[in-house]
Motif scaffolding. Structure first.
Motif, mmCIF file in Angstrom:
data_model
loop_
_atom_site.group_PDB
_atom_site.id
_atom_site.type_symbol
_atom_site.label_atom_id
_atom_site.label_comp_id
_atom_site.label_asym_id
_atom_site.label_seq_id
_atom_site.Cartn_x
_atom_site.Cartn_y
_atom_site.Cartn_z
ATOM 1 N N GLU A 1 0.831 -1.208 0.000
ATOM 2 C CA GLU A 1 0.000 0.000 0.000
ATOM 3 C C GLU A 1 0.861 1.251 0.000
ATOM 4 O O GLU A 1 0.546 2.237 -0.681
ATOM 5 C CB GLU A 1 -0.928 -0.017 1.215
ATOM 6 C CG GLU A 1 -1.896 1.157 1.235
ATOM 7 C CD GLU A 1 -2.862 1.074 2.405
ATOM 8 O OE1 GLU A 1 -3.706 1.987 2.536
ATOM 9 O OE2 GLU A 1 -2.761 0.116 3.191
ATOM 10 N N HIS B 1 2.215 1.666 -3.595
ATOM 11 C CA HIS B 1 1.198 2.037 -4.589
ATOM 12 C C HIS B 1 0.679 3.457 -4.356
ATOM 13 O O HIS B 1 0.463 4.211 -5.316
ATOM 14 C CB HIS B 1 0.039 1.039 -4.554
ATOM 15 C CG HIS B 1 0.365 -0.270 -5.204
ATOM 16 N ND1 HIS B 1 1.117 -1.244 -4.587
ATOM 17 C CD2 HIS B 1 0.032 -0.769 -6.433
ATOM 18 C CE1 HIS B 1 1.235 -2.299 -5.391
ATOM 19 N NE2 HIS B 1 0.585 -2.029 -6.525
ATOM 20 N N ARG B 2 0.459 3.802 -3.103
ATOM 21 C CA ARG B 2 -0.098 5.138 -2.835
ATOM 22 C C ARG B 2 0.941 6.225 -3.087
ATOM 23 O O ARG B 2 0.594 7.325 -3.523
ATOM 24 C CB ARG B 2 -0.638 5.206 -1.417
ATOM 25 C CG ARG B 2 -1.864 4.320 -1.221
ATOM 26 C CD ARG B 2 -2.636 4.664 0.024
ATOM 27 N NE ARG B 2 -3.797 3.785 0.171
ATOM 28 C CZ ARG B 2 -4.947 3.939 -0.473
ATOM 29 N NH1 ARG B 2 -5.094 4.955 -1.309
ATOM 30 N NH2 ARG B 2 -5.949 3.099 -0.282
ATOM 31 N N ARG B 3 2.193 5.975 -2.813
ATOM 32 C CA ARG B 3 3.220 6.966 -3.139
ATOM 33 C C ARG B 3 3.332 7.133 -4.648
ATOM 34 O O ARG B 3 3.484 8.261 -5.154
ATOM 35 C CB ARG B 3 4.564 6.542 -2.555
ATOM 36 C CG ARG B 3 4.660 6.714 -1.046
ATOM 37 C CD ARG B 3 6.094 6.724 -0.590
ATOM 38 N NE ARG B 3 6.836 7.829 -1.186
ATOM 39 C CZ ARG B 3 8.106 8.088 -0.910
ATOM 40 N NH1 ARG B 3 8.779 7.315 -0.059
ATOM 41 N NH2 ARG B 3 8.722 9.106 -1.475
ATOM 42 N N LYS C 1 0.920 6.604 -6.781
ATOM 43 C CA LYS C 1 -0.296 7.289 -7.235
ATOM 44 C C LYS C 1 -0.257 8.766 -6.880
ATOM 45 O O LYS C 1 -0.682 9.619 -7.690
ATOM 46 C CB LYS C 1 -1.517 6.623 -6.594
ATOM 47 C CG LYS C 1 -2.849 7.179 -7.090
ATOM 48 C CD LYS C 1 -3.032 6.927 -8.578
ATOM 49 C CE LYS C 1 -4.390 7.400 -9.066
ATOM 50 N NZ LYS C 1 -4.549 7.196 -10.523
ATOM 51 N N ALA C 2 0.253 9.105 -5.710
ATOM 52 C CA ALA C 2 0.319 10.517 -5.310
ATOM 53 C C ALA C 2 1.241 11.297 -6.242
ATOM 54 O O ALA C 2 0.922 12.428 -6.656
ATOM 55 C CB ALA C 2 0.796 10.624 -3.864
ATOM 56 N N GLN D 1 -4.974 10.353 -0.841
ATOM 57 C CA GLN D 1 -3.875 9.400 -0.987
ATOM 58 C C GLN D 1 -2.849 9.562 0.131
ATOM 59 O O GLN D 1 -2.326 8.572 0.669
ATOM 60 C CB GLN D 1 -3.196 9.603 -2.354
ATOM 61 C CG GLN D 1 -4.059 9.260 -3.550
ATOM 62 C CD GLN D 1 -4.307 7.764 -3.667
ATOM 63 O OE1 GLN D 1 -3.624 6.947 -3.077
ATOM 64 N NE2 GLN D 1 -5.342 7.412 -4.433
ATOM 65 N N MET E 1 -4.218 7.988 3.474
ATOM 66 C CA MET E 1 -4.119 6.529 3.483
ATOM 67 C C MET E 1 -2.661 6.064 3.496
ATOM 68 O O MET E 1 -2.325 5.030 4.082
ATOM 69 C CB MET E 1 -4.837 5.955 2.258
ATOM 70 C CG MET E 1 -6.332 6.256 2.226
ATOM 71 S SD MET E 1 -7.183 5.651 3.703
ATOM 72 C CE MET E 1 -6.913 3.888 3.556
ATOM 73 N N LEU E 2 -1.775 6.837 2.858
ATOM 74 C CA LEU E 2 -0.352 6.502 2.888
ATOM 75 C C LEU E 2 0.188 6.582 4.310
ATOM 76 O O LEU E 2 0.949 5.704 4.748
ATOM 77 C CB LEU E 2 0.411 7.460 1.964
ATOM 78 C CG LEU E 2 1.944 7.358 2.002
ATOM 79 C CD1 LEU E 2 2.406 5.994 1.541
ATOM 80 C CD2 LEU E 2 2.571 8.469 1.148
#
Length: 666
Positions: free
Chosen positions: A314, A317-319, A321-322, A375, A378-379
């Motif tokens: 997670e 993926h979130r980094r 996506k950000a 994002q 959640m990160l």
């Protein structure tokens, strides 16, 4: 796995200190190669998922956390591939915690007559560990256990310099290790078989077993013995004809209540025998002493990566996506709002771009900060989940600047509590290793040797074991015989002792600096300082307490003045005696001259002169004797005065040091 065959008493050199040979049994007392290979295949089939997870865990630890499919998808959408490896930091923190909680082995006697031997056993055990670089190997084993879920040690008996075998220990990693798939105990105590199978070069295998060289070449020529099932992460082939490698298996199993071993390649049995390792109860144990971090409901072994993998994915993926959101700048416009869409796109990407739109047409730039903020939230949640597992920041001393001591202690205890099962398994494994080492050296160390102790200043630097000597009746006997010691091996609870000392120090600090100045020895004894520092300081305090009280400066000054007066009187007496002697000498000479003048004859004059000279000589001798006595008395007085002056100066120095010590203690 070490490529050398397991040494037995038949392979050991004969000579002084050799242990008796172990009965190797008959051929019918061993499993055949077919059954042993079936055991290995049972493990390979049952633990396929465990092996895959072990390989994947190593990839995650080393930062290889994206699959090829995921990387291809990110590149298609022009999204960056970001890896923020927090698993390696977490596992390394666990290893660091294990190092901080390092516990040394210590032997305690079972009977009063072996009480003195317990110290010798402790020194011998630590000597073996130091020779095998135990501090470095134990840390790597702890890390491997946290990653792979399986790790341990391998014992090896090699010819020693003293004529008896020496013990060597090597790291046994989870890669290549196989075991009874029905085993579910963390220490593999319920396993009926275990071992290690590794690929070795063909030439190396033939050098190890020269008598089996032709049979090994026959396997290479046929290329036989390949299984039908193909593994993704490891090959099940026993023979690799392209690379000229063979799989060498060191297989240990229980038969007839004894551990036996067999080394084989494919269908060729190379060597076999009964385990030379025997515990304190007379039972054999295997060459490999392994442990696992955790065991799940299916009996599969796993490490910390299983529980950290999901939040780690997670985070990545979130980094990614950000960053993609920040790099993406969308435009919503009505058809005909701009003259050239490509020019508008380029200007939108520029920090100082200018976009010209046609009047009356819609042109909008969507705000991506809403998605970006979600994002990031959640990160942060995923990061906290990883950070709060096991060694939290409080446990390693981060972010505690504004916290109280009690709050810090509670946070650290909570972090250690989460690692309780792992630390318990690791500690129990080390305890079994220490007992194995002691059992091995008790059985095989029979020659004289010196044991060096380097970690404790209070213990003699050298011990001699198995020394040939005489008993109280003059009969030959062995002094410090390792084989006759009856001791228990435990692990010192160092951290608990430190906590108790810390509590005691808190109580002492509450008593104030006056108590510390009055009883410095008590404060030092309860302090967490190491013994190597405590002992010299306590010795100095004891020597100071036993020293005579310092001399009063006034009394010392008066005594010095009296000595000076006595010295002056002695010098005056010497001067007076010298004057009287000169007067007596002059008077005697005058009497001689008068007697000579008054003599009637030369004979009378000569006789009178002889008598007078005798009188004068006797008087001079008496004077010289008196003068020497006075000189000796004067010298004694001066020496006594200098000695007293030296004592006064030393007393002043001690008084000055005593006045400075309480200030240093405060």
């Amino acid at each position: 796995m070490q490529t050398l065959p397991v040494p037995t008493q038949q392979a050991m050199p004969a000579g002084r200190g050799s242990a008796p040979a172990i009965d190797q049994g008959k051929d019918e007392d061993y499993y055949d190669i077919t059954r042993l290979r079936r055991q290995w295949n049972d493990w390979a089939s049952a633990k396929d998922a465990e092996g895959r997870e072990m390989v994947e865990s190593r990839h995650y630890y080393h930062g290889d956390q994206w699959t090829e499919t995921e990387i291809a998808a990110l590149r298609r959408r022009k999204q960056p591939v970001v890896t923020s490896n927090r698993i390696v930091r977490k596992i390394d923190a666990v290893v660091g915690l294990v190092e901080r909680l390092r516990q040394d082995p210590k032997a305690y006697a079972r009977t009063p007559k072996h009480d003195e031997g317990a110290e010798l056993a402790t020194a011998t055990l630590r000597f073996v560990l130091d020779n095998n670089d135990w501090k470095s190997k134990s840390s790597r084993i702890a890390r491997a256990g946290g990653i792979d879920g399986i790790s341990g040690i391998e014992y090896d008996l090699v010819p020693g310099d003293e004529g008896d075998p020496s013990l060597e220990m090597h790291i046994a990693y989870g890669d290549g290790f196989f075991y009874d798939p029905r085993s579910v105990d963390e220490g593999f105590t319920d396993a009926r078989y275990l071992g290690i199978a590794k690929w070795v070069d063909l030439e190396q295998a033939k050098e190890m077993f020269p008598k089996k060289a032709d049979e090994i070449d026959g396997l290479m020529e046929s290329g036989a013995d390949q299984t039908a099932v193909v593994e993704t992460d490891r090959s099940r082939n026993w023979i690799n004809t392209n690379e000229k490698k063979v799989r060498l298996a060191d297989h240990w199993y229980i038969l007839g209540g004894k551990w036996r071993w067999c080394m084989y390649i494919g269908t060729v049995m190379l060597k076999q025998g009964i385990s030379p390792f025997i515990d304190e109860k007379g039972k054999t144990f295997p060459r490999y002493r392994m442990y696992s971090a955790s065991v799940d409901h299916d009996g599969d072994r796993y490490g910390f990566v299983r529980n950290l993998k999901s939040p780690q994915d997670e985070v990545n993926h979130r980094r990614s996506k950000a960053l993609h959101i920040l790099n993406t700048k969308q435009i919503i416009l009505e058809k005909g709002a701009v003259d050239d869409i490509e020019v508008t796109r380029r200007e939108r990407a520029r920090p100082d771009g200018i976009i010209e739109k046609n009047p009356g047409m819609e042109l909008e730039f969507p705000d991506a900060t809403v998605d970006f903020k979600g994002q990031l939230e959640m990160l942060q949640e995923a990061k906290n989940e990883i950070e709060n597992f096991g060694p939290n920041p409080a446990l390693i001393g981060q972010g505690l600047e504004d916290s109280s001591g009690r709050a810090i202690q509670l946070l650290q205890q909570a972090g250690i509590a989460e690692l309780g099962p792992y630390l318990s398994a690791y500690k129990n494994w080390k305890l079994r290793v220490y007992r194995d080492i002691w059992n091995i050296i008790q059985r095989y160390w029979t020659a004289e040797r010196w044991i060096r102790v380097t970690d404790d200043r209070n213990v003699a630097q050298f011990f001699q074991i198995n020394k040939q000597g005489l008993d109280e009746y003059g009969r030959p006997a062995i002094v410090n015989a390792i084989g006759s010691l009856d001791v228990d091996i435990i692990i010192d609870e160092g951290p608990d002792a430190v906590n108790m000392q810390g509590d005691s120090m808190m109580v002492l600090q509450s008593l104030g600096p006056q108590f510390a100045a009055q009883f410095p020895d008590v404060v030092l004894e309860l302090s967490p300082l190491p013994n190597s520092v405590k002992k010299p300081m306590l010795d100095k305090i004891k020597a100071k307490q036993e020293a005579p009280p310092p001399v009063d400066p006034k009394v010392a000054a008066q005594g010095q003045l009296k000595q000076m007066e006595l010295a002056a009187d002695a010098q005056a007496t010497v001067a007076d005696n010298s004057l009287e002697w000169r007067k007596a000498q002059l008077q005697a000479l005058t009497q001689i001259e008068v007697a000579r003048i008054g003599a009637k004859t030369d004979q009378d004059s000569a006789s009178l002169a002889a008598r007078l000279e005798a009188v004068l000589g006797f008087a001079q001798m008496n004077h010289e004797h008196a003068q020497n006595a006075q000189d000796r008395a004067h010298e004694a007085i001066q020496n006594d005065a200098e000695r007293r002056q030296t004592e006064v100066l030393a007393a002043r120095q001690q008084a000055s040091e005593a006045a400075q010590q309480p200030q240093a203690a405060e």
